[in-house]
Design an enzyme around this catalytic site. Sequence first.
Site, short mmCIF file in Angstrom:
data_model
loop_
_atom_site.label_atom_id
_atom_site.label_comp_id
_atom_site.label_asym_id
_atom_site.label_seq_id
_atom_site.Cartn_x
_atom_site.Cartn_y
_atom_site.Cartn_z
N ASN A 45 -18.72 56.85 1.95
CA ASN A 45 -18.39 55.44 1.70
C ASN A 45 -19.18 54.59 2.69
OD1 ASN A 45 -17.21 52.96 1.35
ND2 ASN A 45 -15.19 53.55 2.13
N LYS A 89 -19.54 51.45 2.79
CA LYS A 89 -18.92 50.14 3.04
C LYS A 89 -19.97 49.01 2.96
CE LYS A 89 -15.30 52.46 5.53
NZ LYS A 89 -14.24 52.41 6.51
N HIS A 111 -8.96 51.10 -1.49
CA HIS A 111 -9.25 51.42 -0.09
C HIS A 111 -8.40 50.51 0.79
CE1 HIS A 111 -11.30 51.79 3.73
NE2 HIS A 111 -11.80 52.93 3.27
N GLU A 131 -9.07 48.80 3.23
CA GLU A 131 -9.72 47.53 3.56
C GLU A 131 -9.61 46.54 2.39
OE1 GLU A 131 -13.38 49.40 4.78
OE2 GLU A 131 -12.34 50.20 6.52
N GLU A 133 -5.90 58.53 3.39
CA GLU A 133 -6.57 57.99 4.57
C GLU A 133 -5.54 57.25 5.43
OE1 GLU A 133 -11.03 57.34 3.78
OE2 GLU A 133 -10.00 55.62 2.97
N GLY A 152 -12.16 54.56 11.04
CA GLY A 152 -13.12 53.88 11.93
C GLY A 152 -12.66 53.81 13.38
N SER A 155 -12.13 58.95 10.17
CA SER A 155 -12.87 59.52 11.31
C SER A 155 -13.22 60.99 11.13
CB SER A 155 -12.08 59.31 12.61
OG SER A 155 -11.96 57.92 12.87
P1 PGA Z 1 -14.29 56.41 8.69
O1 PGA Z 1 -13.94 55.70 7.31
O2 PGA Z 1 -14.81 57.79 8.36
O3 PGA Z 1 -15.31 55.55 9.33
O4 PGA Z 1 -13.02 56.50 9.47
C1 PGA Z 1 -13.33 56.38 6.25
C2 PGA Z 1 -13.08 55.44 5.10
O5 PGA Z 1 -12.69 54.30 5.35
O6 PGA Z 1 -13.26 55.78 3.92
#
Ligand code: PGA
Length: 251
Positions: free
Chosen positions: A8, A10, A100, A102, A170, A176, A214
């Site tokens: 992903n 983003k 997601h 976000e 998640e 992140g 992460s």
């Molecule tokens: P990350 O993001 O691996 O940077 O924690 C995962 C995601 O949001 O899909």
Amino acid sequence: MKKLIAGNWKMNGSWAETRNLTENILKGIEADPSLEDTCDLVIFPPFIHIGVAKEMLTEADSPLTYGAQDCSFNGNGAYTGDTSAYMLRDFGCEYVILGHSERRQYHGETNETVKSKAAVAHSEGLKAIICIGEQESERESGAEKDVVGSQLLESLPESATILNTVIAYEPVWAIGTGKTATPDDVKDMHEFIRKKLVERLEIAENMRILYGGSMKPDNAKKLLATPNVDGGLIGGASLDAEAFLAIARAA
Ligand code: PGA
């Protein structure tokens, strides 16, 4: 079942950086054809860069596929700024990420929104990766299963099958941040999600459940070896071709 390793990206990268990253991933896959036997690999560039990936992947005739990070809950029409599932499928996307955290946090998406987007995605022949996960405070108060259970059941449309739907667990506090859930917590939550899926769908044993938050080369092996973890949704580490490929090799 092959693991699904999903990158992903983003809202990151320029046109040139997207070309570069795509090229490096393609080279890595070409250099290690065994990856194709153990996992399905898919990348999710930002909308405006999907065309770059499409062009490069088609030319390379690679097993790497591509998808989008969101779609509209409407069909084509007067919806300024939206991109329809029809357009994505027409453009060769195989998957779409939906709900997601976000999107839920910054765009106010509810389970209902996610459900209607997933239904449209399915009707156009896209596979939906439906994201769910609890906030840190919800885990601290012991409410994580209630939250994840209702997100799951309320976000899944009637049209969901093992072929057109993937669940991504998640935990929001792990996205992140460099923090990951412990393998025991992941095992416990994925088992819970599997149970809920089995209650809801006739055949749910083979529905993929990804872990995201992460995931990095150094923790991927343990996480991906956890029961009921059928792949990873990778954010930060997927912006580095070598790290993304190392996670795929760990699978
Ligand atoms: P990350 O993001 O691996 O940077 O924690 C995962 C995601 O949001 O899909």
